[in-house]
Design a protein around this motif. Structure first.
Motif, PDB file in Angstrom:
ATOM      1  N   ARG A  83       0.802  -1.218   0.000  1.00 33.99           N
ATOM      2  CA  ARG A  83       0.000   0.000   0.000  1.00 33.99           C
ATOM      3  C   ARG A  83       0.842   1.277   0.000  1.00 33.99           C
ATOM      4  O   ARG A  83       0.356   2.340  -0.402  1.00 33.99           O
ATOM      5  CB  ARG A  83      -0.935   0.010   1.222  1.00 33.99           C
ATOM      6  N   VAL A  84       2.082   1.209   0.482  1.00 31.39           N
ATOM      7  CA  VAL A  84       2.917   2.402   0.611  1.00 31.39           C
ATOM      8  C   VAL A  84       4.088   2.274  -0.351  1.00 31.39           C
ATOM      9  O   VAL A  84       4.749   1.228  -0.394  1.00 31.39           O
ATOM     10  CB  VAL A  84       3.433   2.582   2.053  1.00 31.39           C
ATOM     11  N   ARG A  85       4.369   3.320  -1.104  1.00 30.45           N
ATOM     12  CA  ARG A  85       5.429   3.289  -2.107  1.00 30.45           C
ATOM     13  C   ARG A  85       6.496   4.338  -1.799  1.00 30.45           C
ATOM     14  O   ARG A  85       6.286   5.244  -1.000  1.00 30.45           O
ATOM     15  CB  ARG A  85       4.847   3.556  -3.498  1.00 30.45           C
ATOM     16  N   GLY A  86       7.628   4.209  -2.482  1.00 31.04           N
ATOM     17  CA  GLY A  86       8.681   5.203  -2.354  1.00 31.04           C
ATOM     18  C   GLY A  86       9.404   5.116  -1.027  1.00 31.04           C
ATOM     19  O   GLY A  86       9.357   4.095  -0.326  1.00 31.04           O
ATOM     20  N   TRP A  87      10.067   6.214  -0.660  1.00 32.29           N
ATOM     21  CA  TRP A  87      10.903   6.210   0.537  1.00 32.29           C
ATOM     22  C   TRP A  87      10.095   5.898   1.799  1.00 32.29           C
ATOM     23  O   TRP A  87      10.596   5.264   2.732  1.00 32.29           O
ATOM     24  CB  TRP A  87      11.595   7.569   0.699  1.00 32.29           C
ATOM     25  N   ALA A  88       8.812   6.319   1.823  1.00 32.51           N
ATOM     26  CA  ALA A  88       7.997   6.143   3.020  1.00 32.51           C
ATOM     27  C   ALA A  88       7.708   4.688   3.333  1.00 32.51           C
ATOM     28  O   ALA A  88       7.344   4.350   4.469  1.00 32.51           O
ATOM     29  CB  ALA A  88       6.681   6.911   2.874  1.00 32.51           C
ATOM     30  N   ALA A  89       7.880   3.792   2.351  1.00 30.39           N
ATOM     31  CA  ALA A  89       7.629   2.371   2.599  1.00 30.39           C
ATOM     32  C   ALA A  89       8.586   1.815   3.654  1.00 30.39           C
ATOM     33  O   ALA A  89       8.220   0.891   4.396  1.00 30.39           O
ATOM     34  CB  ALA A  89       7.760   1.575   1.302  1.00 30.39           C
ATOM     35  N   TYR A  90       9.791   2.364   3.729  1.00 35.88           N
ATOM     36  CA  TYR A  90      10.772   1.832   4.684  1.00 35.88           C
ATOM     37  C   TYR A  90      10.375   2.121   6.135  1.00 35.88           C
ATOM     38  O   TYR A  90      10.259   1.182   6.944  1.00 35.88           O
ATOM     39  CB  TYR A  90      12.166   2.366   4.355  1.00 35.88           C
ATOM     40  N   PRO A  91      10.132   3.388   6.520  1.00 37.03           N
ATOM     41  CA  PRO A  91       9.679   3.596   7.902  1.00 37.03           C
ATOM     42  C   PRO A  91       8.291   3.026   8.166  1.00 37.03           C
ATOM     43  O   PRO A  91       8.031   2.507   9.261  1.00 37.03           O
ATOM     44  CB  PRO A  91       9.707   5.127   8.056  1.00 37.03           C
ATOM     45  N   ALA A  92       7.390   3.114   7.186  1.00 35.93           N
ATOM     46  CA  ALA A  92       6.062   2.538   7.390  1.00 35.93           C
ATOM     47  C   ALA A  92       6.153   1.034   7.612  1.00 35.93           C
ATOM     48  O   ALA A  92       5.455   0.472   8.473  1.00 35.93           O
ATOM     49  CB  ALA A  92       5.170   2.851   6.189  1.00 35.93           C
ATOM     50  N   GLY A  93       7.004   0.373   6.843  1.00 34.20           N
ATOM     51  CA  GLY A  93       7.177  -1.065   7.011  1.00 34.20           C
ATOM     52  C   GLY A  93       7.724  -1.439   8.378  1.00 34.20           C
ATOM     53  O   GLY A  93       7.344  -2.460   8.960  1.00 34.20           O
ATOM     54  N   VAL A  94       8.610  -0.604   8.907  1.00 29.88           N
ATOM     55  CA  VAL A  94       9.153  -0.869  10.234  1.00 29.88           C
ATOM     56  C   VAL A  94       8.043  -0.795  11.284  1.00 29.88           C
ATOM     57  O   VAL A  94       7.943  -1.664  12.170  1.00 29.88           O
ATOM     58  CB  VAL A  94      10.288   0.121  10.557  1.00 29.88           C
ATOM     59  N   VAL A  95       7.207   0.236  11.210  1.00 32.08           N
ATOM     60  CA  VAL A  95       6.105   0.351  12.170  1.00 32.08           C
ATOM     61  C   VAL A  95       5.156  -0.841  12.033  1.00 32.08           C
ATOM     62  O   VAL A  95       4.699  -1.418  13.030  1.00 32.08           O
ATOM     63  CB  VAL A  95       5.362   1.684  11.966  1.00 32.08           C
ATOM     64  N   TRP A  96       4.870  -1.226  10.799  1.00 27.44           N
ATOM     65  CA  TRP A  96       4.038  -2.419  10.562  1.00 27.44           C
ATOM     66  C   TRP A  96       4.652  -3.659  11.218  1.00 27.44           C
ATOM     67  O   TRP A  96       3.954  -4.435  11.892  1.00 27.44           O
ATOM     68  CB  TRP A  96       3.882  -2.618   9.066  1.00 27.44           C
ATOM     69  N   ALA A  97       5.964  -3.858  11.045  1.00 31.84           N
ATOM     70  CA  ALA A  97       6.635  -5.035  11.598  1.00 31.84           C
ATOM     71  C   ALA A  97       6.663  -5.001  13.119  1.00 31.84           C
ATOM     72  O   ALA A  97       6.488  -6.039  13.771  1.00 31.84           O
ATOM     73  CB  ALA A  97       8.050  -5.131  11.042  1.00 31.84           C
ATOM     74  N   LEU A  98       6.879  -3.824  13.693  1.00 31.02           N
ATOM     75  CA  LEU A  98       6.876  -3.710  15.152  1.00 31.02           C
ATOM     76  C   LEU A  98       5.510  -4.086  15.715  1.00 31.02           C
ATOM     77  O   LEU A  98       5.403  -4.839  16.697  1.00 31.02           O
ATOM     78  CB  LEU A  98       7.234  -2.284  15.567  1.00 31.02           C
ATOM     79  N   ARG A  99       4.461  -3.569  15.090  1.00 28.32           N
ATOM     80  CA  ARG A  99       3.112  -3.877  15.575  1.00 28.32           C
ATOM     81  C   ARG A  99       2.770  -5.349  15.378  1.00 28.32           C
ATOM     82  O   ARG A  99       2.144  -5.974  16.251  1.00 28.32           O
ATOM     83  CB  ARG A  99       2.096  -2.990  14.864  1.00 28.32           C
ATOM     84  N   ALA A 100       3.188  -5.903  14.239  1.00 32.70           N
ATOM     85  CA  ALA A 100       2.909  -7.321  13.981  1.00 32.70           C
ATOM     86  C   ALA A 100       3.606  -8.223  14.992  1.00 32.70           C
ATOM     87  O   ALA A 100       3.131  -9.327  15.274  1.00 32.70           O
ATOM     88  CB  ALA A 100       3.340  -7.684  12.562  1.00 32.70           C
ATOM     89  N   ALA A 101       4.732  -7.740  15.534  1.00 38.29           N
ATOM     90  CA  ALA A 101       5.465  -8.520  16.537  1.00 38.29           C
ATOM     91  C   ALA A 101       4.886  -8.348  17.929  1.00 38.29           C
ATOM     92  O   ALA A 101       5.412  -8.923  18.887  1.00 38.29           O
ATOM     93  CB  ALA A 101       6.934  -8.109  16.524  1.00 38.29           C
ATOM     94  N   GLY A 102       3.825  -7.556  18.061  1.00 40.68           N
ATOM     95  CA  GLY A 102       3.173  -7.395  19.352  1.00 40.68           C
ATOM     96  C   GLY A 102       3.690  -6.245  20.192  1.00 40.68           C
ATOM     97  O   GLY A 102       3.311  -6.122  21.360  1.00 40.68           O
ATOM     98  N   LEU A 103       4.539  -5.399  19.612  1.00 40.70           N
ATOM     99  CA  LEU A 103       5.048  -4.254  20.357  1.00 40.70           C
ATOM    100  C   LEU A 103       4.015  -3.126  20.324  1.00 40.70           C
ATOM    101  O   LEU A 103       3.463  -2.805  19.270  1.00 40.70           O
ATOM    102  CB  LEU A 103       6.370  -3.777  19.766  1.00 40.70           C
ATOM    103  N   ALA A 104       3.775  -2.525  21.467  1.00 42.54           N
ATOM    104  CA  ALA A 104       2.709  -1.538  21.612  1.00 42.54           C
ATOM    105  C   ALA A 104       3.182  -0.165  21.155  1.00 42.54           C
ATOM    106  O   ALA A 104       3.399   0.745  21.959  1.00 42.54           O
ATOM    107  CB  ALA A 104       2.234  -1.487  23.057  1.00 42.54           C
TER     108      ALA A 104
END
Length: 379
Positions: A83-104
């Motif tokens: 859903r997210v393209r360009g440079w913003a995909a990198y920080p957005a992906g990190v937040v997605w991964a943190l949340r998917a791992a159960g971090l609040a």
């Protein structure tokens, strides 16, 4: 860089803090990390800094001093791979991964500034990922272990951005130490910090950014990885890490012709990492030149990830007196490194610049490496 002032200018308030992570240069060990192999990167003094503040509404707002287009605003349900393209995909992906791992981790405003060159094979993406992970967890009062942050950032790049990278870059950004190279076993993630101070040996490690930008998501990188995995399957091993150098002749004879070069590169490159690590541990950095040069020949001829600009930089540096030189990073452009005597450094830089001008290539950017520190909070 003044990320605090940049944050205030964009968001109209002060950040909760500033976190940063370095780019990296890989001394030796290219395309071995996704084969469970050995790598030997060192952090750059050049860094990506993220000023951040928590938000109570769950929104993620992203701004980069490098990027056009202003603030990228993302709702929680927009943090979905693809859903997210360009440079913003990198920080957005990190937040997605943190949340998917159960971090609040909740909402956050982020402002990014960086002097790590983009597309130069110096891991600007991992620097952004790790700095983002530290910032987002930091503003929400969390402090995951560096190794866990590296794992989650790599997962974000795989699953959210779509680049099937190994874990070297994220680990280097998170775990390097100033004045050292990081010997990483990518199978068990054990590390050794080996002294790396070229100036103490009368040497410089030069980075030559050849100004050829490449995108690892364009398919060539993924194709090399797929060939390595096919080679491992054909040999009946978990990964090419499991093929010892002494077994290489027999292994190659058992493979289809198209897989032999990539397998030969990975097996011999692991041996080169072990050799250079032993030299660093023994304080004999000067003797590391020949393995670096041999690594370039393997990347050029067997793995086929070099380009004319990288080859010219390496060949010219060596002809001008470098002890060793090779491309660094994923290839298809980016940067080369050259290990040179201090008194020869300027002559090598001039020779490379002249050679590029004569060839009609863009002028390269050359700078010396100081082994920097890993990621952390700046303020």
């Amino acid at each position: 860089m003044n990320p605090e002032a940049g944050f205030r200018a964009v968001y109209g308030r002060a950040p909760d803090g500033v976190w940063s992570a370095p780019g990296r240069v890989n001394l030796i060990g290219e395309h071995t990390d996704y084969n469970d192999g050995l790598v030997l990167p060192t952090a750059l003094s050049r860094r990506t800094r993220v000023a951040a503040a928590a938000r109570p509404d769950g929104l993620l707002r992203l701004h980069s001093a490098r990027a056009d287009g202003g603030v990228v605003t993302l709702e929680r349900d927009e943090l979905v791979p693809g859903r997210v393209r360009g440079w913003a995909a990198y920080p957005a992906g990190v937040v997605w991964a943190l949340r998917a791992a159960g971090l609040a981790v909740g909402g956050a405003d982020l402002h990014v500034e960086s002097d790590v060159p983009q597309g130069a094979g110096l891991s600007s993406s991992a620097a952004l990922e790790i700095a983002t992970a530290l910032a987002v967890t930091g503003v929400h009062g969390l402090a995951p272990e560096p190794a866990e942050l590296a794992r989650l950032a790599r997962h974000a790049e795989h699953a959210f951005v779509g680049v099937p990278c190994g874990i070297m870059d994220q680990t280097a950004a998170a775990r390097c130490r100033a004045g050292h190279a990081l010997h990483l076993d990518t199978r068990d993630l054990t590390v050794r910090h080996l002294p790396f101070d070229p100036a103490a040996h009368g040497l410089r490690l030069l980075v030559v950014d050849v100004r050829v930008r490449r995108a690892l998501a364009d398919g060539a990188y993924a194709a090399r990885r797929a060939a390595c995995e096919a080679g491992a399957r054909a040999l009946g091993v978990r990964a090419l890490r499991d093929v010892a150098l002494a077994q290489l002749p027999d292994a190659l004879s058992a493979l289809p012709a198209e897989l032999r070069p990539v397998v030969r590169h990975v097996v011999t490159e692991n041996e080169r990492v072990a050799r250079v690590a032993a030299l660093l541990a023994a304080g004999d950095l000067r003797a590391a030149g020949p393995p670096l040069t041999a690594g370039h020949a393997s990347l050029r001829d067997d793995f086929a990830v070099s380009c004319p600009e990288l080859d010219l930089a390496v060949d010219t540096a060596r002809a001008a007196g470098a002890l060793g030189a090779r491309m660094t990073g994923g290839g298809f452009g980016g940067s080369a490194i050259a290990l040179v005597d201090e008194e020869r450094a300027e002559a090598v830089e001039r020779a490379v610049g002249s050679a590029f001008a004569s060839a009609g290539f863009r002028a390269p950017a050359v700078f010396a490496v100081t082994a920097g520190k890993g990621a952390g909070r700046d303020g």
